[in-house]
Design a protein around this motif. Structure first.
Motif, PDB file in Angstrom:
ATOM      1  N   ASP A 242       3.922   1.662  -1.101  1.00  0.00           N
ATOM      2  CA  ASP A 242       4.680   1.843  -2.350  1.00  0.00           C
ATOM      3  C   ASP A 242       3.810   2.259  -3.521  1.00  0.00           C
ATOM      4  O   ASP A 242       4.322   2.731  -4.535  1.00  0.00           O
ATOM      5  CB  ASP A 242       5.417   0.548  -2.732  1.00  0.00           C
ATOM      6  CG  ASP A 242       6.738   0.401  -2.004  1.00  0.00           C
ATOM      7  OD1 ASP A 242       7.102   1.312  -1.223  1.00  0.00           O
ATOM      8  OD2 ASP A 242       7.416  -0.614  -2.215  1.00  0.00           O
ATOM      9  N   HIS A 243       2.499   2.044  -3.409  1.00  0.00           N
ATOM     10  CA  HIS A 243       1.618   2.318  -4.546  1.00  0.00           C
ATOM     11  C   HIS A 243       0.581   3.391  -4.229  1.00  0.00           C
ATOM     12  O   HIS A 243      -0.432   3.491  -4.907  1.00  0.00           O
ATOM     13  CB  HIS A 243       0.949   1.030  -5.021  1.00  0.00           C
ATOM     14  CG  HIS A 243       1.926   0.030  -5.566  1.00  0.00           C
ATOM     15  ND1 HIS A 243       2.540   0.181  -6.792  1.00  0.00           N
ATOM     16  CD2 HIS A 243       2.442  -1.095  -5.047  1.00  0.00           C
ATOM     17  CE1 HIS A 243       3.370  -0.831  -6.999  1.00  0.00           C
ATOM     18  NE2 HIS A 243       3.321  -1.620  -5.964  1.00  0.00           N
ATOM     19  N   GLY A 244       0.818   4.166  -3.182  1.00  0.00           N
ATOM     20  CA  GLY A 244      -0.048   5.305  -2.925  1.00  0.00           C
ATOM     21  C   GLY A 244      -1.277   4.991  -2.099  1.00  0.00           C
ATOM     22  O   GLY A 244      -2.124   5.858  -1.895  1.00  0.00           O
ATOM     23  N   GLY A 245      -1.393   3.775  -1.578  1.00  0.00           N
ATOM     24  CA  GLY A 245      -2.525   3.429  -0.721  1.00  0.00           C
ATOM     25  C   GLY A 245      -2.345   3.912   0.712  1.00  0.00           C
ATOM     26  O   GLY A 245      -3.300   3.902   1.506  1.00  0.00           O
TER      27      GLY A 245
ATOM     28  N   LEU B  17      -6.697   6.564  -0.530  1.00  0.00           N
ATOM     29  CA  LEU B  17      -7.921   6.688  -1.327  1.00  0.00           C
ATOM     30  C   LEU B  17      -8.861   7.738  -0.751  1.00  0.00           C
ATOM     31  O   LEU B  17      -9.430   8.535  -1.481  1.00  0.00           O
ATOM     32  CB  LEU B  17      -8.640   5.337  -1.425  1.00  0.00           C
ATOM     33  CG  LEU B  17      -8.109   4.401  -2.507  1.00  0.00           C
ATOM     34  CD1 LEU B  17      -6.811   3.731  -2.069  1.00  0.00           C
ATOM     35  CD2 LEU B  17      -9.154   3.351  -2.866  1.00  0.00           C
TER      36      LEU B  17
ATOM     37  N   ALA C 231      -1.196  16.259  -4.326  1.00  0.00           N
ATOM     38  CA  ALA C 231      -0.865  17.566  -4.892  1.00  0.00           C
ATOM     39  C   ALA C 231      -0.675  18.570  -3.773  1.00  0.00           C
ATOM     40  O   ALA C 231      -1.588  18.829  -3.002  1.00  0.00           O
ATOM     41  CB  ALA C 231      -1.996  18.019  -5.816  1.00  0.00           C
TER      42      ALA C 231
ATOM     43  N   LEU D  84       0.834  -1.206   0.000  1.00  0.00           N
ATOM     44  CA  LEU D  84       0.000   0.000   0.000  1.00  0.00           C
ATOM     45  C   LEU D  84       0.870   1.258   0.000  1.00  0.00           C
ATOM     46  O   LEU D  84       0.606   2.219  -0.728  1.00  0.00           O
ATOM     47  CB  LEU D  84      -0.927  -0.010   1.218  1.00  0.00           C
ATOM     48  CG  LEU D  84      -2.007  -1.101   1.194  1.00  0.00           C
ATOM     49  CD1 LEU D  84      -2.763  -1.134   2.520  1.00  0.00           C
ATOM     50  CD2 LEU D  84      -2.975  -0.889   0.034  1.00  0.00           C
TER      51      LEU D  84
ATOM     52  N   ARG E 175       4.610  12.288  -4.109  1.00  0.00           N
ATOM     53  CA  ARG E 175       4.366  11.389  -5.240  1.00  0.00           C
ATOM     54  C   ARG E 175       2.866  11.171  -5.440  1.00  0.00           C
ATOM     55  O   ARG E 175       2.429  10.785  -6.521  1.00  0.00           O
ATOM     56  CB  ARG E 175       5.022  10.018  -4.998  1.00  0.00           C
ATOM     57  CG  ARG E 175       6.521  10.024  -5.159  1.00  0.00           C
ATOM     58  CD  ARG E 175       7.079   8.638  -4.933  1.00  0.00           C
ATOM     59  NE  ARG E 175       6.522   7.662  -5.874  1.00  0.00           N
ATOM     60  CZ  ARG E 175       6.714   6.348  -5.773  1.00  0.00           C
ATOM     61  NH1 ARG E 175       7.447   5.867  -4.780  1.00  0.00           N
ATOM     62  NH2 ARG E 175       6.188   5.524  -6.648  1.00  0.00           N
ATOM     63  N   TRP E 176       2.090  11.356  -4.353  1.00  0.00           N
ATOM     64  CA  TRP E 176       0.683  10.966  -4.394  1.00  0.00           C
ATOM     65  C   TRP E 176      -0.282  12.111  -4.158  1.00  0.00           C
ATOM     66  O   TRP E 176      -1.450  12.017  -4.542  1.00  0.00           O
ATOM     67  CB  TRP E 176       0.419   9.880  -3.331  1.00  0.00           C
ATOM     68  CG  TRP E 176       1.475   8.821  -3.347  1.00  0.00           C
ATOM     69  CD1 TRP E 176       2.446   8.628  -2.402  1.00  0.00           C
ATOM     70  CD2 TRP E 176       1.723   7.851  -4.366  1.00  0.00           C
ATOM     71  NE1 TRP E 176       3.260   7.581  -2.774  1.00  0.00           N
ATOM     72  CE2 TRP E 176       2.830   7.084  -3.981  1.00  0.00           C
ATOM     73  CE3 TRP E 176       1.096   7.543  -5.569  1.00  0.00           C
ATOM     74  CZ2 TRP E 176       3.337   6.047  -4.760  1.00  0.00           C
ATOM     75  CZ3 TRP E 176       1.600   6.516  -6.336  1.00  0.00           C
ATOM     76  CH2 TRP E 176       2.709   5.777  -5.928  1.00  0.00           C
TER      77      TRP E 176
END
Lengths: 302, 302
Positions: free
Chosen positions: B254-257, B270, B300, B252, B297-298
Motif C-alpha cells: 500500500d505504501h510503495g514498498g 526501493l 514512472a 509494503l 502510483r510508484w
C-alpha cells in the motif's frame, strides 16, 4: 516548536480567520506562506487548501491535496520531491496515522471553500498518496479523508428501495455504499508513548527484527501494548507496557500466537516453544507485570 | 442458512421482542436457545446477553461476554473449549472483523438490560478474548466493543477545565480520555469479496507465502485491494482486484514498498529488483489493469 496534532483549544471546527497571520497566531497553522506545516521527523499537522495547485480536488470529506514544489503561479514547471519537508511530513503522517488539521481558504473553484478568508474544517487522515504527472513533471497527490469535522457521522437514507449509508468516517466517505459491515480488522492505538518506543527502536520489530522500509526513507512499525488498554485488562499507556513490533508479530502477539517469558524469550503460542529473544535497548525498560498478565491470557499457570 | 452480518432490514436498533421465537423469526438471532449464533467457518453474527453467565460484565459500550459450555444453572461446572462452535465463531469474527449483533435480554442485574423481553442494541466488534478461570474451570471471555448503536458518536464536554471526549467507537469507549489524536494507523477494508479471496488462499500470503497461525486453528490474513477503492483510484471491490496478504506485505504494497510486474513478479519498491513471484490459485484471476494502475502510483512509466 513541536508540532501539536489534533484540535487547538479555543478554535473549534468552523472557526474563521481573516488572513494567514491570524491563523498562525491561533496556532492552527505554523507556516506564514507554505500550505503544509510539516517535517519528516514529526509529520505534518496542518494544511491550507487554497486552490493554488490546479491538481487539488476537493470532494468535501475527501481532498486530493497536491504536494509542494515545482509550482510557479499555479503552473507546474518542475518535479516535486517526496523528501521535500512538507511532502515528507505528509508521508510521515500517512504512515503514523497522525491527524492533520485542514484549513480551507477562499479562492479556487471548490464549492467547499469559504467565500472570504480562511476556515478551520477539522481533522483529516492522510490515507494514501500517488505520483501524478503534470505537464510532464512529477508531483505527489495525497488523499485526505475526513475523520472529525464536527458533524453527525452517518446519514442513513432510503435510495431505490435499498438502505444506503453514507459513512462519515472511512474510505467511501464521498459516495453512498450499500449498507454492510465494512470494518477495520485491526485497530492500532497511537499515542506519544507508542511513538517514543517506536523511535527508540527505529522501527525495528523487537520480535522478528524486521525493518519494513517504504520509499521516502521511512520504516513502518506499530506500538503494541503488552497488556491491552481498557477493560478487562486495564493495561496502562506507558513505555514499560509497549513494544515496537511489525504488523505480523503484533497480530500474533494480540491473539495468542506469541507470548513472552519472564526472561523476555519469545514463545510460539501454538507449540509453546521458545523461538527467539526480544530485542531491547537500554532506554526501554519493560515491566514484567504486564508480560505476565499478557501471558496469563493464553497460558494456564498458577 | 448462511450468516447475515450487520443490521437486518426492518429491525432498527432499539427494536423489542417478546421472546426468542419472535427474535428468531425477525432474523436477528438464528438460535432458539444458544446465546451465540456462530460457527468456526463463517464466524458469529449475533449474541444474546441475558445474564445467564455470572462472569458476563456489561459496561454499555463494552461487554465482557462469556463463551459457552460447562455451565449448569448459572454455575461453571466444566471447562469451555475454544473450538466449541459458538466460541470458535466469536474467535473467527474477532480475527476477520465481522460485526456482531448484540441483543440484550431481561434478567441479570445489568442496568443496560431491558425491563422485559429482548432488545436489539446494535453492532459490536469482537476486540479480543482471554482465558478466565471460574471455580477452577477454564472459560473464555470475549470483549465486545460498540461500533454502531445508532447514537451520536462523541460526547465532548468540559471536565476539570480540560477538554475531554468520550469516543463512541473504539477502545476507550467506556471511560473519558484526554482529547488527542488516537487513530488506527491502518484500516483494512472487509467485504464478501475479500473474504472469498482469503478463503481461496486459506490465509497464505500471496507474496511472502507466510501463514500467520493463531491458537484456535485460525490463520490471520488480510484482503488487499490492488488498486485502492475510492477517489482518485476508484479500484473496484472485485476478486480480480484483491490479493490475500499478510499484514506486513499489505503495508509494503500500500505504501510503495512492493509492486507487481505484468508477469506477477513481486518487486521491491526501493531497489526495483524482483524478489519473488506472486502465488496464485486457478480460481483466483487477477486483472492486469489494476496491477498496472497500482504500479503507476510508484513507478514512472509511459
Amino acid at each position: 516548536m513541536a508540532k501539536v496534532f489534533g484540535h487547538i483549544a479555543g478554535h473549534p471546527v468552523g472557526s474563521c480567520f481573516a488572513n494567514r497571520a491570524d491563523l498562525r497566531a491561533a496556532g492552527l497553522h505554523s507556516q506564514r506562506i507554505a500550505g503544509i506545516s510539516g517535517n519528516p521527523r514529526e509529520g505534518a499537522d496542518s494544511v491550507v487548501v487554497s486552490g493554488g495547485y490546479s491538481t487539488d480536488e476537493d470532494f468535501g470529506d475527501v481532498i486530493l491535496y497536491t504536494g509542494h514544489g515545482g509550482n510557479r503561479d499555479g503552473r507546474q514547471v518542475g518535479d516535486q520531491s517526496i523528501t521535500a519537508p512538507g511532502n515528507a511530513g505528509l508521508l510521515r503522517s500517512e504512515l503514523e496515522g497522525h491527524l492533520v488539521r485542514v484549513i480551507r481558504g477562499a479562492g479556487g473553484d471548490s464549492p467547499y471553500s469559504p467565500a472570504v478568508g480562511l476556515r478551520y474544517d477539522g481533522l483529516f487522515r492522510v490515507e494514501s498518496h500517488r505520483s501524478v504527472w503534470v505537464n510532464g513533471f512529477l508531483t505527489f497527490q495525497f488523499r485526505l479523508v475526513a475523520v472529525d469535522t464536527g458533524r453527525v457521522p452517518s446519514d442513513v437514507r432510503e435510495q431505490d428501495g435499498e438502505e444506503y449509508v453514507t459513512p462519515f468516517h472511512g474510505d467511501e466517505a464521498h459516495s453512498p455504499v450499500p449498507r454492510q459491515p465494512s470494518q477495520a480488522q485491526r485497530a492500532v492505538r497511537k499515542s506519544a508513548v507508542t511513538q517514543r518506543v517506536k523511535d527508540w527502536h527505529e522501527g525495528q520489530c523487537q520480535m522478528c527484527l524486521q525493518f519494513l522500509a517504504v520509499p521516502g526513507g521511512f520504516t513502518y512499525s506499530e506500538g503494541a501494548h503488552i497488556l491491552a488498554i481498557g477493560r478487562p485488562y486495564d493495561g496502562p499507556d506507558v513505555v514499560e507496557n509497549v513494544l515496537c513490533l511489525c504488523p505480523n508479530c503484533h497480530v500474533l502477539f494480540d491473539h495468542g500466537g506469541r507470548y513472552l517469558t519472564d526472561e523476555l524469550g519469545v514463545v510460539d503460542g501454538l507449540t509453546h516453544e521458545q523461538i527467539g529473544e526480544l530485542r531491547t535497548v537500554r532506554a526501554h525498560r519493560i515491566d514484567l507485570r504486564y508480560v505476565r498478565a499478557h501471558r496469563r491470557r493464553w497460558v494456564a499457570e498458577g
